[in-house]
Scaffold this active site. Structure first.
Site, PDB file in Angstrom:
ATOM      1  N   ASN A   1       0.521  -1.197  -0.240  1.00 52.56           N
ATOM      2  CA  ASN A   1      -0.092  -0.192  -0.067  1.00 52.56           C
ATOM      3  C   ASN A   1       0.780   1.280   0.037  1.00 52.56           C
ATOM      4  O   ASN A   1       0.295   2.297  -0.259  1.00 52.56           O
ATOM      5  CB  ASN A   1      -0.947  -0.046   1.157  1.00 52.56           C
ATOM      6  CG  ASN A   1      -0.186  -0.013   2.544  1.00 52.56           C
ATOM      7  OD1 ASN A   1       0.333  -0.971   2.971  1.00 52.56           O
ATOM      8  ND2 ASN A   1      -0.371   1.135   3.254  1.00 52.56           N
TER       9      ASN A   1
ATOM     10  N   GLY B   1       5.244   2.867  -0.320  1.00 51.48           N
ATOM     11  CA  GLY B   1       6.590   2.690  -0.667  1.00 51.48           C
ATOM     12  C   GLY B   1       7.102   1.763  -1.478  1.00 51.48           C
ATOM     13  O   GLY B   1       6.346   1.682  -2.735  1.00 51.48           O
TER      14      GLY B   1
ATOM     15  N   GLY C   1       6.808  -1.451  -1.821  1.00 54.07           N
ATOM     16  CA  GLY C   1       5.639  -2.511  -2.105  1.00 54.07           C
ATOM     17  C   GLY C   1       4.669  -1.736  -3.187  1.00 54.07           C
ATOM     18  O   GLY C   1       4.313  -2.380  -4.185  1.00 54.07           O
TER      19      GLY C   1
ATOM     20  N   SER D   1      18.271  -6.349   2.681  1.00 50.50           N
ATOM     21  CA  SER D   1      18.590  -4.914   3.059  1.00 50.50           C
ATOM     22  C   SER D   1      20.245  -5.083   3.057  1.00 50.50           C
ATOM     23  O   SER D   1      20.718  -6.303   3.671  1.00 50.50           O
ATOM     24  CB  SER D   1      18.115  -4.206   4.179  1.00 50.50           C
ATOM     25  OG  SER D   1      18.800  -3.334   4.650  1.00 50.50           O
TER      26      SER D   1
ATOM     27  N   TYR E   1      17.369  -5.640  13.618  1.00 54.64           N
ATOM     28  CA  TYR E   1      17.179  -5.396  12.355  1.00 54.64           C
ATOM     29  C   TYR E   1      18.045  -6.141  11.396  1.00 54.64           C
ATOM     30  O   TYR E   1      17.750  -6.936  10.443  1.00 54.64           O
ATOM     31  CB  TYR E   1      17.139  -3.910  11.732  1.00 54.64           C
ATOM     32  CG  TYR E   1      16.951  -3.774  10.509  1.00 54.64           C
ATOM     33  CD1 TYR E   1      15.453  -3.893   9.920  1.00 54.64           C
ATOM     34  CD2 TYR E   1      17.795  -3.140   9.548  1.00 54.64           C
ATOM     35  CE1 TYR E   1      15.194  -3.629   8.599  1.00 54.64           C
ATOM     36  CE2 TYR E   1      17.145  -3.006   8.190  1.00 54.64           C
ATOM     37  CZ  TYR E   1      16.169  -3.161   7.553  1.00 54.64           C
ATOM     38  OH  TYR E   1      15.765  -2.675   6.358  1.00 54.64           O
TER      39      TYR E   1
END
Length: 315
Positions: free
Chosen positions: A24, A26, A28, A146, A172
Site C-alpha cells: 500500500n 513505498g 511495495g 537490505s 534489524y
C-alpha cells in the site's frame, strides 16, 4: 541486458498472478504498480485493508486487496486460506513488507517484532502458499532484504527474540540476514522441482516510511541528506522487479542498486555477506523457523542441488 535496467525491461505479465506484501506504500506500492501496469493480476497483501483499497484505486489494471498482518501467525494463516480459496495459482510472491529499527516490542505470538515480521511472518506465508506455485513454470518467490543484513551479522540462536538484551539496529540486521538465508535455503529445496525459484533483492537507500522508527540521531541526518544519499521508492523497487521478472535471473541470485556501495542506481547482481552463505546456519534457521511458526513446507525430492556458497551468476 545493459546496466540501465528499468520498468521498460519488464516482460509482458498478462496471465501471471502476483502477491505483494506491504504493497500500500513505498517499495511495495511501486512494485505492485509496475507489475499491474505490465498486465499481471496483482494482490496487495496489506495490514490495513482500507489503505490497501486506496492504493489499489491509484493503480491501473487488475488489482485486488487481501488483509494480512505479518505480526500475527493467525492472520497469516487466515490470509493464506483466503488466497487459496480465490486463486488457483500464484506466479509471483514478493515478500516485501517489513519494519525497521522498532523499539523493543513483540508480535502477537511473542516474537521480537523485526524478526517476527520480516522473517517469520514471510516464512510462514511462503510455506502456506507454496503449493500454489510449485506447479507453475517460471514462478518465483522474491524476498526483500537490505544492506542492513551486514550489521553485526549473525543469527543469535541463543537469544533469537532479543530477550537478554536488545539493539534495534542489530535486531534489524538479524532479520534481514534471515531473509537472505531463507532465500538461499528455499532455493536449495526448490531446485529439484524445476519450476519455482527463489531470489532476493535490496533497495539500497530509498526514501520511504521505513525509517520512521529510527532513533532521532539517525532520522534527522537521513532527512537532511536524503537527496544526496537516497533514491525514490520507484528506483528502490527496481531490484525487486528485476529479481521478479528478468528472464535471465537464476534461483539464489541477489539484486541491488548498481551505484557506489549499492546505495542507489539501476539494479544489477550483487553479493551478500559471507555469513549469509553459511549452509549449516541456513538449515538450522530453517528448522527453528518451522518449529516457531508451526509451518512445514511442501516436501521436495530428497536429493539436494549444489547451490553455490556465493551468488549464482548469469553468463
Amino acid at each position: 541486458m545493459g546496466e540501465k535496467w528499468t520498468t521498460a525491461n519488464i516482460p509482458d505479465q498478462h496471465g501471471r498472478v502476483a502477491v505483494v506484501t506491504g504493497a500500500n506504500t513505498g517499495l511495495g506500492y511501486e512494485t505492485a504498480k509496475a507489475l499491474a501496469e505490465r498486465g499481471a493480476s496483482v494482490v496487495l497483501a496489506v495490514r490495513d485493508a482500507g489503505k490497501g483499497e486506496q492504493a489499489a484505486a491509484r493503480m491501473t489494471g487488475d488489482v485486488t486487496v487481501q488483509a494480512l498482518d505479518l505480526t500475527s501467525l493467525d492472520s497469516v494463516r487466515t490470509a493464506a486460506a483466503a488466497l487459496r480459496s480465490r486463486l488457483d495459482r500464484i506466479d509471483l510472491l514478493v515478500n516485501n513488507a517489513g519494519v525497521m529499527y522498532t523499539p523493543k516490542q513483540t508480535t502477537r505470538d511473542g516474537f521480537e517484532m523485526q524478526f517476527g515480521t520480516n522473517h517469520l511472518g514471510h516464512f510462514a506465508l511462503t510455506g502456506l502458499l507454496l503449493d500454489l506455485m510449485l506447479p507453475v513454470p517460471g514462478s518465483r518467490v522474491v524476498t526483500v532484504s537490505s544492506t542492513g543484513h551486514r550489521i553485526r551479522a549473525a543469527i543469535h540462536f541463543d537469544d533469537l527474540q532479543w530477550e537478554a538484551s536488545y539493539g534495534r539496529a542489530a535486531a534489524y540486521g538479524q532479520s534481514k540476514l534471515a531473509n537472505l538465508m531463507f532465500t538461499y535455503e528455499l532455493q536449495r529445496r526448490l531446485a529439484p522441482h524445476g519450476t519455482t525459484v527463489a531470489t532476493a533483492a535490496h533497495p539500497g537507500m530509498s526514501s520511504t516510511e521505513l525509517t520512521r522508527n529510527a532513533p532521532a540521531a539517525l532520522r534527522l541526518p537521513l532527512t537532511w541528506f536524503a537527496p544526496l544519499f537516497t533514491q525514490t521508492p520507484a528506483m528502490g523497487a527496481l531490484p525487486t522487479l528485476r529479481a521478479a521478472t528478468d528472464p535471465a535471473a537464476l534461483g539464489g541470485q541477489y539484486y541491488g542498486p548498481g551505484g557506489r556501495n549499492e546505495i542507489k542506481g539501476h539494479p544489477r547482481l550483487v553479493t551478500s555477506s559471507a555469513e549469509s552463505y553459511e549452509v549449516a546456519v541456513q538449515q538450522r534457521l530453517w528448522a527453528v523457523s518451522e518449529e516457531l511458526t508451526g509451518v512445514t513446507f511442501p516436501s521436495a525430492p530428497s536429493e539436494r542441488s549444489p547451490l553455490p556458497h556465493g551468488p549464482a551468476v548469469t553468463a
